[in-house]
Design a protein around this motif. Structure first.
Motif, PDB file in Angstrom:
ATOM      1  N   LEU A  55      -8.846   3.421  -1.756  1.00  0.00           N
ATOM      2  CA  LEU A  55      -9.147   2.444  -2.602  1.00  0.00           C
ATOM      3  C   LEU A  55     -10.409   1.916  -3.095  1.00  0.00           C
ATOM      4  CD1 LEU A  55      -5.572   0.594  -2.028  1.00  0.00           C
ATOM      5  CD2 LEU A  55      -6.013   2.475  -3.434  1.00  0.00           C
ATOM      6  N   ARG A  56     -10.729   1.242  -4.128  1.00  0.00           N
ATOM      7  CA  ARG A  56     -11.998   0.417  -4.224  1.00  0.00           C
ATOM      8  C   ARG A  56     -11.543  -0.851  -5.450  1.00  0.00           C
ATOM      9  NH1 ARG A  56     -12.443   5.484  -6.286  1.00  0.00           N
ATOM     10  NH2 ARG A  56     -11.980   5.671  -8.580  1.00  0.00           N
ATOM     11  N   GLY A  57     -12.081  -1.906  -4.583  1.00  0.00           N
ATOM     12  CA  GLY A  57     -12.034  -3.023  -5.747  1.00  0.00           C
ATOM     13  C   GLY A  57     -10.712  -3.720  -5.762  1.00  0.00           C
ATOM     14  N   VAL A  58      -9.775  -3.333  -5.059  1.00  0.00           N
ATOM     15  CA  VAL A  58      -8.351  -3.865  -5.344  1.00  0.00           C
ATOM     16  C   VAL A  58      -7.750  -3.936  -4.173  1.00  0.00           C
ATOM     17  CG1 VAL A  58      -7.217  -1.412  -5.384  1.00  0.00           C
ATOM     18  CG2 VAL A  58      -6.466  -3.298  -6.743  1.00  0.00           C
ATOM     19  N   LEU A  59      -6.694  -4.757  -3.999  1.00  0.00           N
ATOM     20  CA  LEU A  59      -6.125  -5.369  -2.949  1.00  0.00           C
ATOM     21  C   LEU A  59      -5.072  -4.376  -2.258  1.00  0.00           C
ATOM     22  CD1 LEU A  59      -5.650  -7.788  -0.792  1.00  0.00           C
ATOM     23  CD2 LEU A  59      -3.767  -8.341  -2.406  1.00  0.00           C
ATOM     24  N   HIS A  60      -4.173  -3.639  -3.130  1.00  0.00           N
ATOM     25  CA  HIS A  60      -3.294  -2.860  -2.449  1.00  0.00           C
ATOM     26  C   HIS A  60      -3.172  -1.608  -3.204  1.00  0.00           C
ATOM     27  CE1 HIS A  60      -1.146  -6.205  -0.433  1.00  0.00           C
ATOM     28  NE2 HIS A  60      -1.649  -5.570   0.550  1.00  0.00           N
ATOM     29  N   LEU A  61      -2.593  -0.383  -2.705  1.00  0.00           N
ATOM     30  CA  LEU A  61      -2.502   0.769  -3.711  1.00  0.00           C
ATOM     31  C   LEU A  61      -1.488   0.188  -4.724  1.00  0.00           C
ATOM     32  CD1 LEU A  61      -2.804   3.677  -4.143  1.00  0.00           C
ATOM     33  CD2 LEU A  61      -0.661   4.164  -2.776  1.00  0.00           C
ATOM     34  N   LYS A  62      -0.638  -0.280  -4.758  1.00  0.00           N
ATOM     35  CA  LYS A  62       0.419  -0.632  -5.849  1.00  0.00           C
ATOM     36  C   LYS A  62      -0.167  -1.744  -6.817  1.00  0.00           C
ATOM     37  CE  LYS A  62       4.688  -0.179  -4.886  1.00  0.00           C
ATOM     38  NZ  LYS A  62       6.169  -0.338  -4.190  1.00  0.00           N
ATOM     39  N   SER A  63      -1.509  -2.346  -6.438  1.00  0.00           N
ATOM     40  CA  SER A  63      -1.960  -2.963  -7.445  1.00  0.00           C
ATOM     41  C   SER A  63      -2.796  -2.202  -8.473  1.00  0.00           C
ATOM     42  CB  SER A  63      -3.076  -3.979  -6.633  1.00  0.00           C
ATOM     43  OG  SER A  63      -2.434  -4.748  -5.703  1.00  0.00           O
ATOM     44  N   ALA A  64      -3.080  -0.985  -7.828  1.00  0.00           N
ATOM     45  CA  ALA A  64      -3.741   0.071  -8.731  1.00  0.00           C
ATOM     46  C   ALA A  64      -2.849   1.210  -9.378  1.00  0.00           C
ATOM     47  CB  ALA A  64      -4.772   0.735  -7.865  1.00  0.00           C
ATOM     48  N   VAL A  65      -1.661   1.500  -8.988  1.00  0.00           N
ATOM     49  CA  VAL A  65      -1.031   2.488  -9.355  1.00  0.00           C
ATOM     50  C   VAL A  65       0.423   2.451  -8.858  1.00  0.00           C
ATOM     51  CG1 VAL A  65      -1.507   4.054  -7.620  1.00  0.00           C
ATOM     52  CG2 VAL A  65      -0.687   4.945  -9.673  1.00  0.00           C
ATOM     53  N   THR A  66       1.541   2.827 -10.008  1.00  0.00           N
ATOM     54  CA  THR A  66       2.768   2.852  -9.547  1.00  0.00           C
ATOM     55  C   THR A  66       3.429   3.977 -10.202  1.00  0.00           C
ATOM     56  OG1 THR A  66       3.484   1.327 -11.418  1.00  0.00           O
ATOM     57  CG2 THR A  66       3.289   0.446  -9.123  1.00  0.00           C
ATOM     58  N   ALA A  67       4.596   4.193 -10.369  1.00  0.00           N
ATOM     59  CA  ALA A  67       5.109   5.376 -10.841  1.00  0.00           C
ATOM     60  C   ALA A  67       6.286   5.195 -11.989  1.00  0.00           C
ATOM     61  CB  ALA A  67       5.926   6.380  -9.652  1.00  0.00           C
ATOM     62  N   ASP A  91       0.851  -1.120   0.181  1.00  0.00           N
ATOM     63  CA  ASP A  91      -0.221   0.060  -0.037  1.00  0.00           C
ATOM     64  C   ASP A  91       0.790   1.306  -0.037  1.00  0.00           C
ATOM     65  OD1 ASP A  91      -2.638  -0.830  -0.092  1.00  0.00           O
ATOM     66  OD2 ASP A  91      -2.612  -1.310   1.875  1.00  0.00           O
ATOM     67  N   VAL A  92       1.986   1.013  -0.053  1.00  0.00           N
ATOM     68  CA  VAL A  92       3.108   2.224  -0.064  1.00  0.00           C
ATOM     69  C   VAL A  92       3.786   2.496  -1.195  1.00  0.00           C
ATOM     70  CG1 VAL A  92       4.936   3.466   1.436  1.00  0.00           C
ATOM     71  CG2 VAL A  92       3.219   1.910   2.517  1.00  0.00           C
ATOM     72  N   LEU A  93       3.435   3.733  -1.740  1.00  0.00           N
ATOM     73  CA  LEU A  93       4.174   4.034  -2.980  1.00  0.00           C
ATOM     74  C   LEU A  93       4.932   5.427  -2.846  1.00  0.00           C
ATOM     75  CD1 LEU A  93       4.701   4.120  -6.186  1.00  0.00           C
ATOM     76  CD2 LEU A  93       2.419   5.108  -6.363  1.00  0.00           C
ATOM     77  N   GLN A  94       6.224   5.154  -3.114  1.00  0.00           N
ATOM     78  CA  GLN A  94       7.152   6.507  -2.590  1.00  0.00           C
ATOM     79  C   GLN A  94       7.505   7.020  -4.176  1.00  0.00           C
ATOM     80  OE1 GLN A  94      10.228   5.687   0.346  1.00  0.00           O
ATOM     81  NE2 GLN A  94       9.722   3.737   0.511  1.00  0.00           N
ATOM     82  N   VAL A  95       7.067   8.356  -4.099  1.00  0.00           N
ATOM     83  CA  VAL A  95       7.536   9.173  -5.249  1.00  0.00           C
ATOM     84  C   VAL A  95       8.144  10.461  -4.917  1.00  0.00           C
ATOM     85  CG1 VAL A  95       6.525  10.080  -7.555  1.00  0.00           C
ATOM     86  CG2 VAL A  95       5.407   8.077  -6.512  1.00  0.00           C
ATOM     87  N   GLY A  96       9.538  10.411  -5.201  1.00  0.00           N
ATOM     88  CA  GLY A  96      10.361  11.605  -4.658  1.00  0.00           C
ATOM     89  C   GLY A  96      10.285  11.683  -3.021  1.00  0.00           C
ATOM     90  N   ASP A  97       9.450  12.956  -2.658  1.00  0.00           N
ATOM     91  CA  ASP A  97       9.531  13.434  -1.270  1.00  0.00           C
ATOM     92  C   ASP A  97       8.143  13.084  -0.732  1.00  0.00           C
ATOM     93  OD1 ASP A  97      12.115  13.836  -0.756  1.00  0.00           O
ATOM     94  OD2 ASP A  97      11.563  16.099  -1.286  1.00  0.00           O
TER      95      ASP A  97
END
Length: 247
Positions: free
Chosen positions: A155-167, A117-123
């Motif tokens: 989130l909706r309908g997905v397990l983790h944040l990084k199941s839905a979005v990365t960078a 669930d943790v996506l690091q993008v810069g700061d």
């Protein structure tokens, strides 16, 4: 050398891994083991030194090592996974990050946090508010990462944040707006195209199940490496789940 990549080989019970948002399909444990070997080899070919966490054959979700620790600089935040049956996975990872000389901190009860669930993008650190990660876990992480801006994301309908979005390497977010509301998303051509591992420079790792998105990203100037992780995708896994990169 780009850095260290933590990985953990799947055990014979990998097919028993938790499935939440998709239907269960048969998983070939032998194929999963071969795919994991090829995944680790792709990391090594990109300059990463793989360090294996001790196998835990009694823990079916063990290869999804990303969920057990969040590494930010030289700080390793040991998580408290939202699924109680996964909490035993953290011990082996904790031993390895301490051996590597990282400072450690722990998400304490009653908070829950999955690294996926943790996506690091810069700061900026985006943290998914999910069935596995709660507000208390997010607050504890924010307190530990005091120099970063922590942004909770529903989130909706997905397990983790990084199941839905990365960078992408330039900080562009790539993801599916069906699962997450974030501005300026680059929408992939396949669901698996939302999952990108940054290997350094303009090189990225993606699943073989997103060939159209891979071509699109190559057209943007990225060096795209693809791996087949079909057996892990049957368990809601993706390319980010199977490693923790320590830069």
């Amino acid at each position: 050398m780009s850095g260290i990549a933590l990985v953990r080989k799947p055990g014979p019970r990998v097919a028993e891994g938790i499935v939440t948002n998709i239907g269960r399909e048969p998983v070939d444990a032998d194929l999963a083991a071969r795919q994991h070997d090829a995944y680790a080899e792709a990391l090594r070919a990109a300059g990463w030194r793989t360090v294996e966490v001790a196998r835990a054959d009694e823990l079916p979700d063990g290869p999804f090592v990303e969920d057990t620790v969040v590494v930010c600089g030289r700080l390793a935040v040991l998580t408290r996974p939202g699924a109680p049956e996964r909490r035993a996975e953290v011990e082996g990872v904790a031993a390895v990050v301490r051996e590597l000389g990282l400072e450690t901190a722990v998400i304490e009860e009653p908070g829950t946090l999955d690294g996926g669930d943790v996506l690091q993008v810069g700061d900026t650190v985006y943290v998914g508010r999910s069935a596995r990660t709660d507000d208390e876990g997010i607050a504890q992480l924010a307190a530990l990462l005091g120099d970063r801006t922590v942004v909770p994301v529903d989130l909706r309908g997905v397990l983790h944040l990084k199941s839905a979005v990365t960078a992408l390497p330039d900080g562009t977010l790539i993801g599916d707006p069906a699962y997450v509301d974030l501005p300026d998303l680059l929408v992939p051509e396949e669901e698996a195209g939302s999952h990108v591992v940054l290997l350094g420079g303009e090189r990225v790792l993606m699943a073989a199940s997103a060939p159209r998105t891979a071509r699109t990203l190559a057209g943007r100037g990225l060096d795209v490496v693809t791996v087949d992780i079909s057996e892990f995708e049957k368990l809601e896994g993706c390319v980010t789940c199977l490693s923790v990169l320590i830069r």
